[in-house]
Scaffold this motif. Structure first.
Motif, short mmCIF file in Angstrom:
data_model
loop_
_atom_site.label_atom_id
_atom_site.label_comp_id
_atom_site.label_asym_id
_atom_site.label_seq_id
_atom_site.Cartn_x
_atom_site.Cartn_y
_atom_site.Cartn_z
N HIS A 133 -2.83 3.69 -4.83
CA HIS A 133 -2.40 2.48 -4.14
C HIS A 133 -3.39 2.07 -3.05
N LEU A 134 -3.93 3.05 -2.34
CA LEU A 134 -4.87 2.76 -1.27
C LEU A 134 -6.30 2.55 -1.77
N GLY A 135 -6.51 2.74 -3.06
CA GLY A 135 -7.83 2.52 -3.64
C GLY A 135 -8.79 3.66 -3.45
N PRO A 188 3.35 -1.41 -10.70
CA PRO A 188 2.44 -0.65 -9.85
C PRO A 188 1.62 -1.57 -8.95
N GLY A 189 1.43 -1.13 -7.72
CA GLY A 189 0.67 -1.91 -6.77
C GLY A 189 1.53 -2.86 -5.94
N ARG A 190 2.75 -3.08 -6.36
CA ARG A 190 3.64 -3.97 -5.62
C ARG A 190 4.56 -3.15 -4.72
N ALA A 191 5.16 -3.83 -3.78
CA ALA A 191 5.98 -3.14 -2.78
C ALA A 191 7.17 -2.43 -3.42
N ASP A 192 7.78 -3.05 -4.44
CA ASP A 192 8.96 -2.42 -5.02
C ASP A 192 8.63 -1.08 -5.67
N HIS A 193 7.40 -0.89 -6.13
CA HIS A 193 7.00 0.36 -6.78
C HIS A 193 6.94 1.50 -5.75
#
Length: 107
Positions: free
Chosen positions: A26-28, A81-86
């Motif tokens: 997520h943070l890359g 993935p990558g979105r807040a709900d994930h």
């Protein structure tokens, strides 16, 4: 140490690894081929939670406490993935597993 205690510890370790890898994605921090290990850890965490639930039930412990964690884990594919709900559901799953594991452990 009983089998359900061992299963809870192993599943907690898998969940910790899953969260750490997910955070790095997520943070890359990781952009290489980390997607399939993340999915493999997710599958193993779901299977470990189910196994822990079954072993706790068999041992007469409070297996019901792991049901919310299992339900939240199984609902993860409905998020992107990558979105807040994930990541929010991932943290909620971890909190539910922690609470459930502590409850199932003590009995």
């Amino acid at each position: 140490m009983s089998p359900h205690h061992l299963a809870l510890l192993i599943t907690a370790t898998l969940l910790s690894a899953l969260l750490a890898l997910g955070l790095s994605l997520h943070l890359g921090w990781r952009r290489d081929a980390a997607r399939w290990p993340h999915h493999a850890l997710f599958f193993l965490t779901c299977a470990g939670t189910l196994l822990s639930l079954g072993l706790a039930w068999r041992a007469g412990a409070a297996a019901w406490a792991l049901l919310p964690a299992l339900a939240l884990l199984l609902s993860m594919p409905r998020t992107r993935p990558g979105r807040a709900d994930h990541w929010q559901r991932a943290l909620l799953s971890a909190a539910a597993f922690t609470a459930g594991a502590l409850t199932a452990w003590g009995t």
